[in-house]
Design a protein around this motif. Structure first.
Motif, mmCIF file in Angstrom:
data_model
loop_
_atom_site.group_PDB
_atom_site.id
_atom_site.type_symbol
_atom_site.label_atom_id
_atom_site.label_comp_id
_atom_site.label_asym_id
_atom_site.label_seq_id
_atom_site.Cartn_x
_atom_site.Cartn_y
_atom_site.Cartn_z
ATOM 1 N N UNK A 225 0.862 -1.177 0.000
ATOM 2 C CA UNK A 225 0.000 0.000 0.000
ATOM 3 C C UNK A 225 0.901 1.231 0.000
ATOM 4 N N UNK A 226 0.921 1.959 -1.115
ATOM 5 C CA UNK A 226 1.800 3.126 -1.275
ATOM 6 C C UNK A 226 0.954 4.393 -1.247
ATOM 7 N N UNK A 227 1.427 5.367 -0.477
ATOM 8 C CA UNK A 227 0.712 6.646 -0.420
ATOM 9 C C UNK A 227 1.716 7.795 -0.375
ATOM 10 N N UNK A 228 1.297 8.924 -0.877
ATOM 11 C CA UNK A 228 2.121 10.131 -0.883
ATOM 12 C C UNK A 228 2.390 10.570 0.552
ATOM 13 N N UNK A 229 3.615 11.043 0.797
ATOM 14 C CA UNK A 229 3.972 11.483 2.143
ATOM 15 C C UNK A 229 3.980 13.010 2.191
ATOM 16 N N UNK A 230 3.158 13.574 3.074
ATOM 17 C CA UNK A 230 3.014 15.031 3.145
ATOM 18 C C UNK A 230 3.910 15.657 4.225
ATOM 19 N N UNK A 231 4.652 14.812 4.956
ATOM 20 C CA UNK A 231 5.604 15.330 5.950
ATOM 21 C C UNK A 231 6.976 14.721 5.647
ATOM 22 N N UNK A 232 7.640 15.147 4.571
ATOM 23 C CA UNK A 232 8.911 14.550 4.150
ATOM 24 C C UNK A 232 10.015 14.759 5.178
ATOM 25 N N UNK A 233 10.995 13.869 5.154
ATOM 26 C CA UNK A 233 12.113 13.963 6.097
ATOM 27 C C UNK A 233 13.027 15.134 5.752
ATOM 28 N N UNK A 234 13.221 15.395 4.457
ATOM 29 C CA UNK A 234 14.011 16.560 4.014
ATOM 30 C C UNK A 234 13.238 17.239 2.890
ATOM 31 N N UNK A 235 13.719 18.391 2.466
ATOM 32 C CA UNK A 235 13.053 19.134 1.400
ATOM 33 C C UNK A 235 12.892 18.271 0.147
#
Length: 446
Positions: A225-235
């Motif tokens: 299950x793949x989903x977009x991440x809205x709180x990335x670890x870096x820019x």
């Protein structure tokens, strides 16, 4: 999603040299099981402890600048939770074909931890977008994946990374091969996808970048299950949107944390200890023999009292926080994990809202604490230089065990092998010492 899902975070970071501190602080605020990073631009001068805290094992494949003739770029890295016991998968270089300019690394997660009948083998890969040699690199990568699959036919796989195949568009779970770019790259990309599908590795990432391309691919024979991440670890690099993967087909069973037996002096029977020590005739006991013998007698009696009257307790190693974490920040971190655990268990939206609020608060307070710490170091560097150097040394060396050690031509790749290697080395030293002493005695007698 529940506590036993395996959570994986992926991002092409387009260089980590100036983002190590950002990545380290972001990993402190998150609890991913595995973090996969491509295009790292790292080199030997950047230490693992600068990248993440000691909750993670770090597996890196930095670009070989000397052999590639490049000055920077490339590289892949996999961070795995220590409790998962992930090991590096070492391939026989004489039997496998290593891509010329492809950075990749293989690791293995034991079936015992997965709660599965098969191990999980993960490959992180980065294919540089160089049309002149790209087709050769794709073909070499394909051969290596097939080689590993033949060696581990019953394993589960996750092959993930930046493939830079803009000639393939992914529509409705199917690849659409475009007449775009060099024909050799098109043919190599098509053949790679077909061969991976033949060994049951399906592509799961369909997130598109700003140009409508999907450059970061994720192949697996597991349901993902793949989903977009809205709180990335870096820019975020807009050509490579980050994403998270939930592997729900697993029953994650982390390795048990080792309990360290410790003496509970709070519960000791001090009255009996006092009575026992008072019953000894200390002047006569300590007067006989040499001073070394007297010290041995004293400690033998003392340790016997401790063993008899001080109970043992099992203590679990507690999580160590960075030096600059305040007590308020640590409390926020603990409350955040409690809220997240409740949400995973009961699925209550209120718990998730609380978790989100605490996560935002943690990031804000963490940044404030770090800025206060660095300012304090700068202001007091003359009066208290130790504060700065303690922090610098922690980032340089860290407090974790090394993943591998070498002695001559021998290389030790896990903790047991490292301990056995140290044991062999110390035995060699003791034999050398014994021979020298024997030689000196023989020379004196002669």
């Amino acid at each position: 999603m529940n506590n036993k899902d395996l959570t994986v975070y992926y991002q092409n970071v387009r260089g980590l040299r100036t983002k190590c501190l950002e990545l380290r602080q972001s990993t402190l605020c998150n609890d991913f099981d595995i973090i996969i990073v491509t295009d790292t631009w790292l080199h030997d001068g950047i230490f693992d402890a600068e990248i993440c805290d000691d909750r993670y094992d770090v597996f890196r494949a930095d670009r070989d600048l000397a052999s590639t003739g490049k000055s920077t770029g490339g590289g892949v890295m996999i961070l795995t939770r220590r409790t998962l016991g992930v090991t590096l998968l070492v391939l026989d270089s004489s039997a496998s074909i290593k891509p010329i300019a492809v950075e990749l690394i293989w690791v293995s997660l034991s079936m015992r931890v997965c709660g599965s009948h098969s191990d999980l083998i993960i490959c992180a890969v980065y294919i540089p977008p160089e049309p002149r040699i790209m087709s050769d690199n794709i073909n070499a990568l394909e051969e290596q994946v097939l080689f590993v699959n033949n060696l581990h036919t019953n394993s589960n796989y996750l092959v993930i990374g930046d493939f830079n195949l803009s000639c393939i568009s992914w529509e409705n779970d199917c690849p659409l091969f475009l007449k775009k770019g060099p024909k050799e790259v098109q043919a190599a990309g098509m053949h790679l996808v077909e061969e991976l599908e033949f060994i049951n590795l399906k592509q799961f990432n369909f997130l598109k970048n700003y140009a409508g391309n999907t450059l970061d691919l994720c192949f697996s024979n597991l349901p993902l299950l793949i989903c977009d991440n809205h709180t990335p670890l870096v820019n975020v690099d807009r050509a490579h949107p980050p994403f998270t993967i939930n592997i729900t087909d697993f029953n994650k069973q982390p390795l048990r944390e080792s309990f360290i037996p410790r003496r509970s002096f709070y519960k000791a029977d001090y009255a009996s200890i006092s009575e026992n020590l008072s019953a000894h005739d200390w002047p006569s006991l300590l007067r006989t023999g040499t001073i070394e013998e007297a010290v041995d007698v004293f400690y033998d009696i003392l340790y016997a009292c401790v063993d008899k009257y001080v109970p043992l307790r099992k203590s679990k190693p507690s999580r160590s926080y960075p030096k600059w974490y305040s007590s308020a920040l640590i409390k926020i971190v603990r409350e955040k994990y409690k809220a997240h655990k409740r949400w995973k268990k009961y699925g209550n939206p209120t718990d998730y809202d609380e978790f989100t609020l605490l996560r935002c608060r943690e990031r804000r307070v963490q940044k404030q604490c770090f800025n206060n710490f660095t300012s304090n170091c700068q202001v007091n560097i003359k009066s208290n230089p130790k504060l700065f150097w303690t922090f610098a040394k922690a980032l340089r060396w860290g407090s974790s065990y090394p993943k591998s050690l070498s002695m001559g031509i021998d290389k030790f790749l896990d903790r047991k092998e490292i301990c056995d290697g140290f044991n062999s080395f110390l035995k060699t030293l003791s034999l050398i010492t014994i021979r020298r002493i024997s030689f000196q005695k023989t020379s004196l007698m002669g």
